[in-house]
Enzyme design. Structure first.
Site, mmCIF file in Angstrom:
data_model
loop_
_atom_site.group_PDB
_atom_site.id
_atom_site.type_symbol
_atom_site.label_atom_id
_atom_site.label_comp_id
_atom_site.label_asym_id
_atom_site.label_seq_id
_atom_site.Cartn_x
_atom_site.Cartn_y
_atom_site.Cartn_z
ATOM 1 N N GLU A 33 0.882 -1.162 0.000
ATOM 2 C CA GLU A 33 0.000 0.000 0.000
ATOM 3 C C GLU A 33 0.927 1.221 0.000
ATOM 4 O O GLU A 33 1.805 1.321 0.863
ATOM 5 C CB GLU A 33 -0.871 -0.003 1.273
ATOM 6 C CG GLU A 33 -1.846 1.141 1.254
ATOM 7 C CD GLU A 33 -2.730 1.221 2.504
ATOM 8 O OE1 GLU A 33 -2.759 0.254 3.279
ATOM 9 O OE2 GLU A 33 -3.380 2.258 2.668
ATOM 10 N N LYS A 80 4.217 0.857 9.724
ATOM 11 C CA LYS A 80 4.345 2.082 8.937
ATOM 12 C C LYS A 80 3.784 3.282 9.687
ATOM 13 O O LYS A 80 4.287 4.387 9.547
ATOM 14 C CB LYS A 80 3.636 1.918 7.591
ATOM 15 C CG LYS A 80 4.538 1.242 6.563
ATOM 16 C CD LYS A 80 3.945 1.322 5.181
ATOM 17 C CE LYS A 80 3.109 0.106 4.890
ATOM 18 N NZ LYS A 80 2.598 0.049 3.529
ATOM 19 N N ARG A 128 5.155 -12.872 9.732
ATOM 20 C CA ARG A 128 5.854 -11.641 9.390
ATOM 21 C C ARG A 128 7.182 -11.555 10.140
ATOM 22 O O ARG A 128 7.368 -12.196 11.174
ATOM 23 C CB ARG A 128 4.996 -10.413 9.664
ATOM 24 C CG ARG A 128 4.612 -10.182 11.113
ATOM 25 C CD ARG A 128 3.953 -8.802 11.293
ATOM 26 N NE ARG A 128 2.967 -8.511 10.270
ATOM 27 C CZ ARG A 128 2.954 -7.350 9.590
ATOM 28 N NH1 ARG A 128 3.832 -6.412 9.809
ATOM 29 N NH2 ARG A 128 2.024 -7.136 8.692
HETATM 30 P P1 ATP Z 1 2.833 -2.365 8.162
HETATM 31 O O1 ATP Z 1 2.212 -3.376 9.074
HETATM 32 O O2 ATP Z 1 4.288 -2.159 8.395
HETATM 33 O O3 ATP Z 1 2.085 -1.091 8.086
HETATM 34 P P2 ATP Z 1 1.570 -3.459 5.883
HETATM 35 O O4 ATP Z 1 1.380 -4.916 5.960
HETATM 36 O O5 ATP Z 1 0.385 -2.623 6.144
HETATM 37 O O6 ATP Z 1 2.815 -3.043 6.746
HETATM 38 P P3 ATP Z 1 1.701 -3.359 3.050
HETATM 39 O O7 ATP Z 1 2.110 -2.239 2.199
HETATM 40 O O8 ATP Z 1 0.285 -3.786 3.030
HETATM 41 O O9 ATP Z 1 2.156 -3.008 4.505
HETATM 42 O O10 ATP Z 1 2.648 -4.609 2.802
HETATM 43 C C1 ATP Z 1 2.988 -5.099 1.528
HETATM 44 C C2 ATP Z 1 3.374 -6.527 1.652
HETATM 45 O O11 ATP Z 1 4.471 -6.668 2.548
HETATM 46 C C3 ATP Z 1 2.250 -7.375 2.217
HETATM 47 O O12 ATP Z 1 2.132 -8.530 1.420
HETATM 48 C C4 ATP Z 1 2.667 -7.704 3.608
HETATM 49 O O13 ATP Z 1 2.214 -8.941 3.979
HETATM 50 C C5 ATP Z 1 4.198 -7.654 3.514
HETATM 51 N N1 ATP Z 1 4.779 -7.295 4.802
HETATM 52 C C6 ATP Z 1 4.572 -6.169 5.507
HETATM 53 N N2 ATP Z 1 5.238 -6.200 6.676
HETATM 54 C C7 ATP Z 1 5.905 -7.381 6.708
HETATM 55 C C8 ATP Z 1 6.774 -8.023 7.653
HETATM 56 N N3 ATP Z 1 7.095 -7.438 8.810
HETATM 57 N N4 ATP Z 1 7.264 -9.240 7.340
HETATM 58 C C9 ATP Z 1 6.947 -9.826 6.178
HETATM 59 N N5 ATP Z 1 6.142 -9.283 5.257
HETATM 60 C C10 ATP Z 1 5.612 -8.079 5.502
HETATM 61 MG MG MG Z 2 -1.289 -3.906 4.702
#
Ligand code: ATP
Ligand code: MG
Length: 564
Positions: A39, A274, A264
């Site tokens: 995102e 984020k 994760r």
């Molecule tokens: P955050 O929790 O840091 O805000 P998010 O999951 O909302 O991150 P996205 O932009 O939706 O952020 O993530 C893009 C991709 O990265 C998704 O497929 C998500 O599963 C993966 N991702 C995000 N954080 C992690 C992590 N700590 N370990 C592994 N994969 C991750």
């Molecule tokens: Mg997300």
């Protein structure tokens, strides 16, 4: 498989096992197609790097494809700056999405049609409850939900209202479109989840074309389906959402990717969400998204991390089904492994102390030979000027040392790296008693740093020639937080209460060998006996700023050794 292939192919894991099985059964005509779906509401961090390496790595190893898809369904928090930074970071990590750069917002039209299709099937309805009321009527894990009074609206009425929602006839939050599933489901995600909300906000790509926006759970599976993704890999918290993901695709009878969840990445001494990173940046707790103390990809890059080190890290931590926390020392270990092989050695004195070699001829200058990297002969050697006055590290001298101190002290002999043995004969102090200058004699028979008579010394110091060295700034970093898990501190404390006031130390009086004068931004060196340092983007043509990427001390190897 050849030996080389065996070595370069990633180790097996449960996701690879699923794919192997699918390929055996000729599922999806033997295609493997993954995606990385960020995102665009912030910069990428090391957790995203794990997901990038996983998704692009699977595509590479199975000769498949991996898409880059911006999951831009929320108009309020998304910005072009983030899109550009995300693309730059993925490229830098070494992955290529070719021409497959997609945007969820490009599918808004198709998603709308599919929503209409569900309404016509009697599987979706317009609901007038507000967010608060919906939450209340949802029930809990032990209490079933209650059905919305609008749940049994007729299809025609729903179609009409939904179209009017799209046309902008209602205010934000006045109505939503919900899936009609089961308010008694043991899975809360299945209790008539919201599919669309009204939001009169401009979107960075679609402008004011839409005032209804799809929710993540409704949108994500559709995006995967449109792109014919075979394996939709996401993090563990979406496991409970999978029945919903499947329900939408089954009801629409469209291509059905398989959602697979993995744990994760969590690291100690940092925060990764984020929202928190944004807070640290916006409120200036750190100096921007690429602050070298942040584990954003841009911060890691600026700090001196290499794509190889990050890929290696992602590979070595593996993918699992259970959440765990990885030790920061392991990430540092992966960087050392890479830089040890690649980084040219250099002598830089961080906290200088002047040493005068009394018996060295006044105006003599010698060019001494120094190997550039003992790990790699092809990197050759360089010349370093030696003269009567040099700087050594303040830490490398003690006037009244404790017993096991093997560095320079009165009467003691040590080696100057690549140069000579020197012996301390006198100390000059200022009025306060602070040591200002150390006087030594050198042994001309020890050129190169080795004695012909087999005389041994225990200490070795790095040094630079006073006349020939250049000034530099060096920034030393420590963990951004003082505790392993700042997210989970004491009662009533916020993660920001654990910010480490000593996370950045700036040294402005460093002396470097002149060979570094032409170092470019991003170049990495091993400062001998100090660690790995990388030229920072704040450098000017005549003033180089270095970031310490990582110290030489390898706590991870020690942990490994202790474990046996
Ligand atoms: P955050 O929790 O840091 O805000 P998010 O999951 O909302 O991150 P996205 O932009 O939706 O952020 O993530 C893009 C991709 O990265 C998704 O497929 C998500 O599963 C993966 N991702 C995000 N954080 C992690 C992590 N700590 N370990 C592994 N994969 C991750
Ligand atoms: Mg997300």
């Amino acid at each position: 498989m050849s030996d080389l292939e065996k070595e370069t192919k990633s180790p097996s894991n449960f996701i690879r096992n699923i794919i192997d099985e699918d390929l055996k059964n000729h599922k999806n005509q033997g295609r493997v197609h993954t995606r990385f779906p960020p995102e665009p509401n912030g910069y990428l961090h090391i957790g995203h790097a794990k997901s990038i390496c996983l998704n692009f790595g699977l595509a590479r190893d199975y000769k498949g494809l991996c898409n880059l898809r911006f999951d831009d369904t929320n108009p309020v928090k998304e910005e072009i700056e983030y899109i550009n930074s995300i693309k730059q970071d993925i490229e830098w990590l070494g992955f290529d999405w070719e021409d497959r750069e997609y945007y969820a917002s490009d599918y808004f039209g198709q998603m709308y049609e599919w929503a209409v299709q569900l309404i016509k099937k009697g599987k979706a309805y317009v609901c007038d409850l507000n967010a608060e009321q919906i939450r209340e009527s949802r029930g809990t894990l032990i209490k079933p939900g209650t059905e919305s009074p609008y749940r049994n609206r007729r299809v025609e009425e729903n179609l009409d209202l939904f179209e009017r929602m799209k046309k902008g006839e209602f205010k934000d939050g006045e109505k939503v479109l919900r899936a009609k599933i089961d308010m008694n489901s043991p899975n809360l995600n299945m209790r008539d989840p919201v599919m669309y909300r009204i939001l009169h906000a401009d979107h960075h790509r679609t402008g004011d074309a839409w005032c209804i926006y799809p929710m993540y759970d409704w949108a994500h599976g559709l995006e995967d389906s449109i792109e014919k993704i075979t394996h939709s890999i996401c993090t563990l918290e979406f496991e409970d959402h999978r029945p919903l993901y499947d329900w939408f695709l089954d009801e629409l009878e469209i291509f059905h990717p398989q959602q697979i969840e993995f744990a994760r990445l969590n690291l100690n001494y940092t925060v990764m969400s984020k929202r928190k990173l944004l807070e640290l940046v916006k409120n200036k707790y750190v100096n921007g998204w690429d602050d070298p103390r942040l584990l954003t990809i841009s911060g890691l890059r600026r700090r001196g991390y290499t794509p190889t080190a990050i890929q290696d890290f992602a590979e070595k931590i593996g993918v699992a089904k259970a959440n765990s926390t990885v030790d920061m020392a392991f990430l540092e270990y992966c960087l050392r492994e890479d830089l040890n092989k690649k980084a040219q050695r250099a002598m830089v004195v961080l906290n200088p102390l002047k040493v005068v070699i009394d018996n060295y001829p006044d105006n003599q200058v010698e060019e001494l030979e120094a190997t550039n990297n003992p790990e790699d002969e092809t990197m050759g050697s360089r010349k370093i000027p030696f003269s009567k006055e040099i700087y050594i590290e303040q830490d490398d001298f003690m006037e009244n040392p404790p017993k096991k101190y093997h560095r320079l002290s009165p009467g003691k002999e040590i080696r100057l790296l690549h140069a000579y043995y020197i012996k301390c004969v006198d100390v000059v102090k200022d009025d306060s008693g602070k040591v200002m200058e150390v006087h030594c004699t050198y042994d001309p028979e020890t050129r190169g740093g080795w004695s012909k008579d087999g005389r041994k010394v225990k200490g070795t110091s790095h040094w630079v020639s006073v006349k020939h060295c250049l000034e530099a700034e060096v920034r030393l970093y420590d963990n951004l937080f003082t505790v392993p898990n700042p997210d989970n501190g004491e009662e009533g404390k916020d993660y920001k209460d654990y910010l480490n006031p000593k996370s950045l130390e700036v040294l402005t009086n460093c002396k470097m060998e002149s060979n570094l004068a032409n170092a470019k931004i991003g170049d990495s060196f091993q400062f001998q006996r100090q660690g790995y340092f990388t030229v920072d983007s704040d450098s000017k043509t005549d003033y180089i700023v270095f970031n310490r990427a990582v110290s030489l001390k390898d706590t991870w190897s020690k942990i490994k050794a202790d474990l046996g």
